[in-house]
Design an enzyme around this catalytic site. Structure first.
Site, PDB file in Angstrom:
ATOM      1  CD  GLN A  75      -1.911   4.183   3.234  1.00  0.00           C
ATOM      2  OE1 GLN A  75      -2.672   4.956   3.797  1.00  0.00           O
ATOM      3  NE2 GLN A  75      -2.337   3.133   2.560  1.00  0.00           N
ATOM      4  CB  THR A 112      -0.942  -0.018   1.214  1.00  0.00           C
ATOM      5  OG1 THR A 112      -1.910   1.029   1.072  1.00  0.00           O
ATOM      6  CG2 THR A 112      -0.188   0.163   2.518  1.00  0.00           C
ATOM      7  CG  HIS A 128     -13.373 -12.873 -42.847  1.00  0.00           C
ATOM      8  ND1 HIS A 128     -12.592 -13.986 -42.727  1.00  0.00           N
ATOM      9  CD2 HIS A 128     -13.445 -12.312 -41.603  1.00  0.00           C
ATOM     10  CE1 HIS A 128     -12.191 -14.107 -41.476  1.00  0.00           C
ATOM     11  NE2 HIS A 128     -12.704 -13.107 -40.762  1.00  0.00           N
ATOM     12  CD  GLU A 155      -3.265   1.449  -2.192  1.00  0.00           C
ATOM     13  OE1 GLU A 155      -4.111   0.593  -1.864  1.00  0.00           O
ATOM     14  OE2 GLU A 155      -2.149   1.540  -1.636  1.00  0.00           O
ATOM     15  CG  HIS A 200      -1.867  -0.409   5.800  1.00  0.00           C
ATOM     16  ND1 HIS A 200      -2.986  -1.170   5.981  1.00  0.00           N
ATOM     17  CD2 HIS A 200      -2.307   0.843   5.512  1.00  0.00           C
ATOM     18  CE1 HIS A 200      -4.069  -0.422   5.821  1.00  0.00           C
ATOM     19  NE2 HIS A 200      -3.679   0.802   5.540  1.00  0.00           N
ATOM     20  CD  GLU A 248      -8.354  -7.198 -41.980  1.00  0.00           C
ATOM     21  OE1 GLU A 248      -8.914  -8.240 -41.594  1.00  0.00           O
ATOM     22  OE2 GLU A 248      -8.304  -6.162 -41.295  1.00  0.00           O
ATOM     23  CG  ASP A 300      -7.982   3.325   4.407  1.00  0.00           C
ATOM     24  OD1 ASP A 300      -7.863   3.155   3.179  1.00  0.00           O
ATOM     25  OD2 ASP A 300      -7.016   3.566   5.157  1.00  0.00           O
TER      26      ASP A 300
END
Length: 441
Positions: free
Chosen positions: A262, A240, A425, A332, A265, A420, A366
């Protein structure tokens, strides 16, 4: 406690060169991939027996069953602290408000008279959701995974969280209570790569899922990579991270507390301050020591995270340069603590989530902002989004053309098929008109 990177004075480099100057944790998913391979294949071939053996090896508890009994979910909800229950209910309410607005509706476009393309949105049939249970317990991650899946209309939702020896092999009771509040009754005591493998392959007790989402450690990320192509995933979540773009108007007490929040964590968590104010940088560094000393998880998480190569104070010449830095970093979580923060935030291009001004800290997101906290890490915000209702939906195009509508465009289709070198096709068009391409009108 935290290092400095001085990017003032010289012109900032472009693109990857600037990104390479910024702090980032070592997180080698490729190396972990080979270690999770035998774990995943053991689950494939031995099913529940392998899950039980791995729970004993990794979690220190011998399970009798991987599936959590219904009564355990009911007991957890009955026994939860009323204040925690009220907080979970409010978090769920706010998340539903935001995610309900993300629903997509079927839309039909008339391309030509008699020719339409309809895009309908269909939820995946079954998802396996993961809630970590290592250093901390994350009932908030249960909410952030379950709510968008439910609002997308997913019909079958299962959740896994590691077995806890302290709770007789069940996941943490707060995890179970959150599941009960959300109406999720299919819960498994399985963690890390074993949980991802259980959802990917299926076992005797757990049917396979189409998709697996949820944050986790490097083993979860490696297992997601291992099964890419077999199942859908949200992202390979890394450690994180928070980045804060701040100027001299920011309160150093707020900035320091947000960096620390932070860092608690994980020792690999990233805490980055980008500022054009040396005075703020000095004040924040001074403020870190007493705030760190006053909290918990100091030596095993916070100090290693703040002192690690992934964390730094980055000095820049001005907010314009700061914006270039945070866009290159692709955080993040990105906080904007500047004068006219909303206008600055509007200029950001790369972030998982942006938190505007002094009263919208990451901690709010959070738990109770209504936003989702399952977000891209490791700079992936430059190409990926956070978890949402759309993560669980598939757009399907329905093409409906009449004979006349096909006739009008047939010559173009045949021409492009020939260009192509795919004559069959073109033949598929000609066969519908007696092998003669209609003339354009």
């Amino acid at each position: 406690m935290i290092s400095r990177i001085d990017l003032r004075g010289d012109a900032l480099p472009e693109g990857p060169a600037l990104r390479d100057l910024l702090p980032r944790a070592d997180f080698d998913v490729s190396a972990a991939l080979e270690k999770v391979r035998p774990i995943c294949e053991a689950v494939h071939h031995r099913g529940d027996a392998a899950l039980i053996d791995f729970a004993e090896k990794f979690d220190g508890v011998r399970l009798t069953s991987v599936r959590v009994p219904d009564q355990a979910l009911k007991d957890a909800l009955e026994q939860i602290d009323p204040a925690v229950r009220a907080a979970l209910e409010e978090s769920i309410r706010r998340a539903r408000l935001v995610h309900r607005e993300q629903r997509r509706s079927t839309h039909t476009t008339q391309v030509v008279p008699g020719g339409t393309v309809t895009e309908k949105w269909v939820p995946v049939d079954r998802v396996g959701l993961y809630a970590p249970g290592g250093r901390s317990v994350y009932p908030s991650s249960v909410i952030m995974n379950v709510v968008p899946a439910q609002e997308a209309g997913v019909g079958s939702i299962a959740l896994a969280s590691p077995a806890q020896a302290e709770f007789d092999g069940l996941p943490h009771p707060t995890i179970l209570a959150a599941c009960a509040l959300l109406g999720v009754d299919e819960v498994y005591a399985a963690g890390g790569a074993t949980a991802v493998a259980m959802f990917a392959y299926g076992t005797e007790s757990c049917p396979p899922a189409n998709m697996v989402t949820g944050p986790g450690n490097i083993w979860v990320a490696a297992a997601k990579r291992y099964f890419t192509g077999r199942i859908g995933i949200d992202t390979e979540a890394g450690p994180t991270e928070i980045a804060i773009l701040a100027d001299s108007t920011a309160d150093p007490v707020h900035v320091a507390s947000d960096l620390i929040s932070q860092a608690e964590h994980d020792p690999l968590a990233a805490a980055v301050l980008v500022t054009d104010s040396v005075e703020l940088a000095d004040a924040v560094e001074k403020e870190l020591e007493p705030q760190v000393a006053a909290t918990r998880h100091i030596e095993d998480r916070i100090r290693p995270a703040l002192a690690g190569k992934q964390s730094a104070v980055v000095l820049v010449d001005g907010i314009d340069e700061g914006l270039r830095v945070v866009d290159a970093y692709g955080a993040e979580h990105l906080e904007i603590q500047t004068a006219d923060a909303a206008a600055v935030a509007d200029r950001v291009r790369n972030a998982g989530a942006i938190f505007v001004g002094p009263w919208a800290p990451v901690s709010l997101g959070d738990y109770a902002a209504g936003s989702n906290h399952v977000l891209p890490t490791g700079g992936c915000a430059c190409h990926s989004s956070g978890l949402s209702v759309q993560s669980f939906l598939r757009g399907i195009h329905i093409v409906d053309y009449t004979r006349d509508a096909l006739a009008e465009v047939a010559h173009h289709v045949v021409t492009l098929a020939d260009a192509e070198d795919l004559p069959a096709h073109g033949a598929a068009i000609k066969a519908r008109f007696g092998w003669k391409v209609p003339e354009s009108k």
